[in-house]
Write an enzyme that holds these catalytic residues in place. Structure first.
Site, PDB file in Angstrom:
ATOM      1  CG  HIS A  65      -0.328   0.357   2.506  1.00  0.00           C
ATOM      2  ND1 HIS A  65       0.000  -0.601   3.442  1.00  0.00           N
ATOM      3  CD2 HIS A  65       0.059   1.537   3.045  1.00  0.00           C
ATOM      4  CE1 HIS A  65       0.544  -0.013   4.498  1.00  0.00           C
ATOM      5  NE2 HIS A  65       0.590   1.289   4.284  1.00  0.00           N
ATOM      6  CG  ASP A 111      -0.098  -3.886   2.881  1.00  0.00           C
ATOM      7  OD1 ASP A 111       0.419  -3.435   1.850  1.00  0.00           O
ATOM      8  OD2 ASP A 111      -0.295  -3.201   3.907  1.00  0.00           O
ATOM      9  CB  SER A 209       3.425   1.428   5.692  1.00  0.00           C
ATOM     10  OG  SER A 209       2.275   1.903   6.307  1.00  0.00           O
TER      11      SER A 209
END
Length: 261
Positions: A65, A111, A209
């Site tokens: 993402h 992800d 992230s």
């Protein structure tokens, strides 16, 4: 529950997740020098966007993402915990973006992404960069096992809009039972590991992230999402992609040096 009520619930949960992608380290500490030499800063036009970690001489693993699409504006910094010290020798171009083909959003549990670097990273005992090993089989981590996570995001709740920290932060987090995690979230979680954030004053948040969840010196997870953008813990558990669920996909790419569709 009526179908309309279910729809509203799913929408609300999805919004909370989408507002909470990333991982600044809340109430962690500065990582010791040369302790995590596999850590990578994934950057767009030299601006830090996500964390990552080196898994082979020419591949960095991160989250699917992460907001990166164009390899030409993308680079990866390796070999420093302090981003202020990043120089041309530490910066690597990106030749190929291998996002998992089943990824749609963080709730579907795929992800994960691999970035092929434009050149191989020199490795060795006296080099500033090291690899981190991945699991060789599917894992079953015990509840309350203490693992760690690292990132360059802001270190206090509510400050994610003011930029990132320059020095790598690290935090110990306990593994949380997946069934308990799903119950607390109220949604089905696929191919994930839950750790930290729940019944604790520390956890991940916006800003970084793609960093690794590390257990027994292995990268077992990838920072995926948490609960809304306030990051005021204690809260629901933080969620990581379970790397061990994607080993055939990873192995194929690392072997063939190209994306697997």
């Amino acid at each position: 529950m009526h179908a309309l009520q279910k729809c509203f619930l799913v929408t609300a949960v999805t919004c909370l997740i989408q507002n909470a992608l990333g991982s600044e380290i809340i109430n962690g500490k500065k990582a010791e020098e040369k302790s995590m030499q596999y850590m990578a800063s994934v950057q767009n036009n030299t601006e830090h966007k996500c964390g990552g970690f080196l898994v082979s001489k020419d591949f960095v693993m991160t989250a699917a993402h992460c907001p990166i699409e164009n390899p030409k504006s993308l680079s990866v910094v390796l070999g420093t915990h302090d981003l202020r010290k990043a120089d041309k020798k530490m910066r690597y171009g990106v030749k190929m973006i291998c996002r998992h083909p089943a990824f749609k959003n963080v709730t579907n549990g795929n992800d994960i992404m691999l970035l092929k670097l434009s050149k191989k990273v020199p490795l060795g005992d006296k080099k500033p960069v090291k690899l981190i090993e991945l699991p060789i089989q599917k894992l079953n981590l015990k509840e309350n096992k203490i693992c760690s996570v690292a990132g360059w995001g802001p270190t206090e709740p509510g400050k994610h809009r003011s930029g990132y920290v320059n020095e790598l932060q690290v935090l110990n987090v306990p593994i949380i039972n997946k069934d308990k995690c799903q119950k607390l979230w109220g949604i089905t979680l696929k191919n994930v590991i839950c750790a930290g954030g729940y019944k604790a004053k520390s956890g991940i948040c916006q800003g970084d992230s793609g960093g690794p969840l590390i257990c027994n010196k292995l990268a077992v997870g990838i920072v995926s999402f948490n609960n809304n953008n306030s990051c005021k813990y204690p809260d629901v558990p933080n969620v990581y992609t379970d790397i061990s669920q994607f080993l055939p996909w990873i192995t194929d790419i690392l072997k063939k040096k190209k994306c697997k569709g």
